[in-house]
Design an enzyme around this catalytic site. Structure first.
Site, PDB file in Angstrom:
ATOM      1  CB  SER A 189      -0.898   0.018   1.243  1.00 46.52           C
ATOM      2  OG  SER A 189      -1.570   1.251   1.346  1.00 46.52           O
ATOM      3  N   GLY A 226       1.231  -2.136   4.152  1.00 48.11           N
ATOM      4  CA  GLY A 226       1.737  -0.788   3.958  1.00 48.11           C
ATOM      5  C   GLY A 226       2.991  -0.536   4.762  1.00 48.11           C
ATOM      6  CB  SER A 227       3.491   0.291   8.342  1.00 45.89           C
ATOM      7  OG  SER A 227       2.618   1.390   8.363  1.00 45.89           O
ATOM      8  N   GLY A 241      -3.071  -3.538   9.070  1.00 41.18           N
ATOM      9  CA  GLY A 241      -2.252  -4.070  10.140  1.00 41.18           C
ATOM     10  C   GLY A 241      -1.556  -5.378   9.830  1.00 41.18           C
ATOM     11  N   GLY A 278      -9.241   4.645   6.553  1.00 41.51           N
ATOM     12  CA  GLY A 278      -8.972   6.072   6.627  1.00 41.51           C
ATOM     13  C   GLY A 278      -7.527   6.430   6.900  1.00 41.51           C
ATOM     14  CG  PHE A 279      -6.012   7.928   9.439  1.00 46.25           C
ATOM     15  CD1 PHE A 279      -5.301   9.078   9.103  1.00 46.25           C
ATOM     16  CD2 PHE A 279      -7.349   8.044   9.797  1.00 46.25           C
ATOM     17  CE1 PHE A 279      -5.921  10.324   9.137  1.00 46.25           C
ATOM     18  CE2 PHE A 279      -7.967   9.291   9.839  1.00 46.25           C
ATOM     19  CZ  PHE A 279      -7.251  10.428   9.501  1.00 46.25           C
ATOM     20  N   GLY A 280      -3.324   4.778   7.617  1.00 47.31           N
ATOM     21  CA  GLY A 280      -2.391   3.663   7.674  1.00 47.31           C
ATOM     22  C   GLY A 280      -1.795   3.519   9.057  1.00 47.31           C
ATOM     23  CG  HIS A 296      -9.816   0.469  -0.809  1.00 45.39           C
ATOM     24  ND1 HIS A 296      -9.372   0.267   0.482  1.00 45.39           N
ATOM     25  CD2 HIS A 296     -11.169   0.566  -0.709  1.00 45.39           C
ATOM     26  CE1 HIS A 296     -10.401   0.236   1.305  1.00 45.39           C
ATOM     27  NE2 HIS A 296     -11.501   0.436   0.609  1.00 45.39           N
ATOM     28  CG  HIS A 308      -3.966  -1.478  -1.688  1.00 48.73           C
ATOM     29  ND1 HIS A 308      -5.027  -2.270  -2.063  1.00 48.73           N
ATOM     30  CD2 HIS A 308      -4.452  -0.615  -0.762  1.00 48.73           C
ATOM     31  CE1 HIS A 308      -6.103  -1.922  -1.380  1.00 48.73           C
ATOM     32  NE2 HIS A 308      -5.784  -0.912  -0.594  1.00 48.73           N
ATOM     33  CG  ASP A 310      -5.793  -2.480   3.374  1.00 54.92           C
ATOM     34  OD1 ASP A 310      -4.762  -2.395   4.057  1.00 54.92           O
ATOM     35  OD2 ASP A 310      -6.253  -1.537   2.708  1.00 54.92           O
ATOM     36  CG  ASP A 323      -5.648   2.620   0.726  1.00 55.39           C
ATOM     37  OD1 ASP A 323      -6.544   1.808   0.419  1.00 55.39           O
ATOM     38  OD2 ASP A 323      -4.672   2.317   1.437  1.00 55.39           O
ATOM     39  CG  MET A 364      -8.602   7.561   1.863  1.00 53.18           C
ATOM     40  SD  MET A 364      -7.761   7.612   3.459  1.00 53.18           S
ATOM     41  CE  MET A 364      -6.758   6.122   3.336  1.00 53.18           C
ATOM     42  CG  MET A 407     -11.485   3.645   1.567  1.00 47.52           C
ATOM     43  SD  MET A 407     -10.245   3.602   2.879  1.00 47.52           S
ATOM     44  CE  MET A 407      -8.757   3.520   1.878  1.00 47.52           C
ATOM     45  CG  MET A 425     -11.729  -2.424   4.789  1.00 46.52           C
ATOM     46  SD  MET A 425     -10.133  -1.981   4.062  1.00 46.52           S
ATOM     47  CE  MET A 425      -9.493  -0.823   5.268  1.00 46.52           C
TER      48      MET A 425
END
Length: 225
Positions: free
Chosen positions: A9, A198-199, A178, A143-145, A65, A32, A176, A34, A36, A67, A138
């Site tokens: 991501s 992502g992270s 964590g 909304g936030f990584g 994706h 990926h 998606d 995102d 928003m 959102m 999800m």
């Protein structure tokens, strides 16, 4: 042998150096993205012009994706920008608009996908499951990584796989939120075939090595490990 996919991501990449960071992760399977709008979720990211630029610099399929509120208004824009997989939230639009959107996405040669917030029951997906190529589960609030994985999501992933096996067996499950090296195997064994990280990817000291570490996990699971 079952094929698992890694979709890093870019929400966790360096937005000042997106092309560079995406190149570091180009041994993954998808990328990926995102999107928003500050309405459907309390954050604002990027739109079709940026997706179009990213599609030009990466060889990977664009896993987009949305959102956003009433995403059916923007399906054509994101398809024209180069989206290969386009995911819409079941809560974000009317059923009729979503059904029309799936047909439009497929007619354009892309893959339609549906998703839902963690608190939305799987039953909300019923009208859509026969018409999509992928369900995104999800495992954090969108909304936030950088959020932590919700462990009770494993049961939802497994229940989704059971439901899909009855109505759309070839449909994939993407997860998606964590995802780390420590929980990726659990998520895959629960029924996911596409893993968004992502992270865990872009926050690693060596991104290409981290991509290979995820792929080694997938290989082990695919071969019965």
């Amino acid at each position: 042998m079952l094929k698992y996919k890694l979709s890093p991501s870019i929400l966790s990449a360096d937005f000042a150096n997106l092309a560079r960071d995406m190149a570091l992760a180009e041994q993954a399977d998808w990328m990926h993205i995102d999107v928003m709008d500050g309405l459907f979720v309390p954050n604002i990211t990027i739109g079709p012009p940026v997706v179009k630029c990213l599609a030009k610099v990466s060889p990977l399929p664009m896993d987009v994706h949305l959102m956003i509120d009433r995403p059916s208004r923007y399906v054509k824009n994101f398809l024209d920008a180069g989206a290969n997989v386009l995911t819409l939230h079941v809560e974000s639009d009317t059923t009729d608009n979503l059904l029309e959107a799936w047909a439009h996405i497929r007619a354009a040669g892309a893959s339609p996908a549906v998703t839902l917030r963690p608190g939305t029951p799987l039953s909300a997906l019923a009208p859509h499951l026969p018409l999509v190529d992928m369900v995104l589960i999800m495992t954090v609030e969108p909304g936030f990584g950088g959020q932590s994985f919700m462990p009770d999501s494993l049961e939802k992933i497994s229940a989704c796989r059971t439901l899909l096996d009855r109505v759309n067996p070839t449909c994939e499950i993407e997860v998606d939120g964590g995802i780390t090296l420590e929980n990726a195997a659990q998520v895959a064994r629960a029924g996911a075939t596409v893993i968004v990280a992502g992270s865990a990817v872009f926050g690693a000291p060596d991104v290409p090595i981290r991509v290979r570490e995820f792929q080694e996990i997938f290989k082990e699971i695919a071969t019965g490990g």
